[in-house]
Design a protein around this motif. Structure first.
Motif, PDB file in Angstrom:
ATOM      1  N   ALA A  77       1.517 -28.651 -36.651  1.00 59.56           N
ATOM      2  CA  ALA A  77       1.455 -29.817 -37.535  1.00 59.56           C
ATOM      3  C   ALA A  77       2.433 -29.672 -38.696  1.00 59.56           C
ATOM      4  CB  ALA A  77       0.034 -30.011 -38.053  1.00 59.56           C
ATOM      5  N   GLU A  86      -2.739 -34.161 -41.809  1.00 59.15           N
ATOM      6  CA  GLU A  86      -3.365 -33.317 -40.788  1.00 59.15           C
ATOM      7  C   GLU A  86      -3.400 -31.865 -41.261  1.00 59.15           C
ATOM      8  OE1 GLU A  86      -2.693 -31.928 -36.140  1.00 59.15           O
ATOM      9  OE2 GLU A  86      -1.404 -33.475 -36.988  1.00 59.15           O
ATOM     10  N   ASN A 143      -6.076 -31.417 -43.922  1.00 64.44           N
ATOM     11  CA  ASN A 143      -7.396 -31.334 -43.305  1.00 64.44           C
ATOM     12  C   ASN A 143      -7.650 -29.944 -42.721  1.00 64.44           C
ATOM     13  OD1 ASN A 143      -9.883 -32.647 -42.050  1.00 64.44           O
ATOM     14  ND2 ASN A 143      -8.811 -31.845 -40.263  1.00 64.44           N
ATOM     15  N   SER A 156       1.293 -36.147 -40.459  1.00 62.69           N
ATOM     16  CA  SER A 156       1.227 -34.707 -40.167  1.00 62.69           C
ATOM     17  C   SER A 156       0.874 -33.922 -41.426  1.00 62.69           C
ATOM     18  CB  SER A 156       2.554 -34.212 -39.597  1.00 62.69           C
ATOM     19  OG  SER A 156       2.791 -34.783 -38.340  1.00 62.69           O
TER      20      SER A 156
END
Length: 120
Positions: A44, A77, A80, A74
């Motif tokens: 990512a 992401e 996260n 991304s």
């Protein structure tokens, strides 16, 4: 040596540095995460700078902005996944804080770049 347009972008340079820092950070993750969170975080993070590079090669502003949007996605992401890594105690609070600051800077620059592309 010829320098391509993406190589001149501060956000691309910053995302390359961020990718390197994530590779170093994840090298300390548990071996059981080699094909899990370690791999996902690395892929990512590399996607951030790769989409910036790919987007600059597109001809239309709409296409360029689309790739910058994918780069932003991304980035979120990665955030996260870092939250998860922190909650699983794979990274320290300091490491998490530093990475989060880098993400904030990159995401702000990506938003600015996308707006600039769409307004030009």
């Amino acid at each position: 040596m010829y320098v391509f347009s993406f190589e001149k972008l501060d956000v691309w340079k910053e995302s390359i540095d961020f990718s390197k820092s994530i590779y170093l950070l994840t090298s300390n993750f548990p071996e059981a995460e080699k094909y899990g969170l370690t791999s996902q975080l690395r892929r990512a993070t590399v996607s951030i700078c790769s989409n910036i590079a790919e987007g600059t090669s597109r001809f239309s502003s709409k296409d360029k902005a689309h790739f910058i949007s994918m780069s932003f996605s991304s980035t979120m992401e990665v955030l996260n996944q870092l939250i998860l890594a922190f909650e699983l105690k794979f990274i320290t609070e300091e490491e998490y804080s530093i990475a989060r600051s880098q993400i904030e800077s990159i995401s702000n620059k990506l938003n600015s770049l996308r707006k600039h592309i769409l307004n030009s």
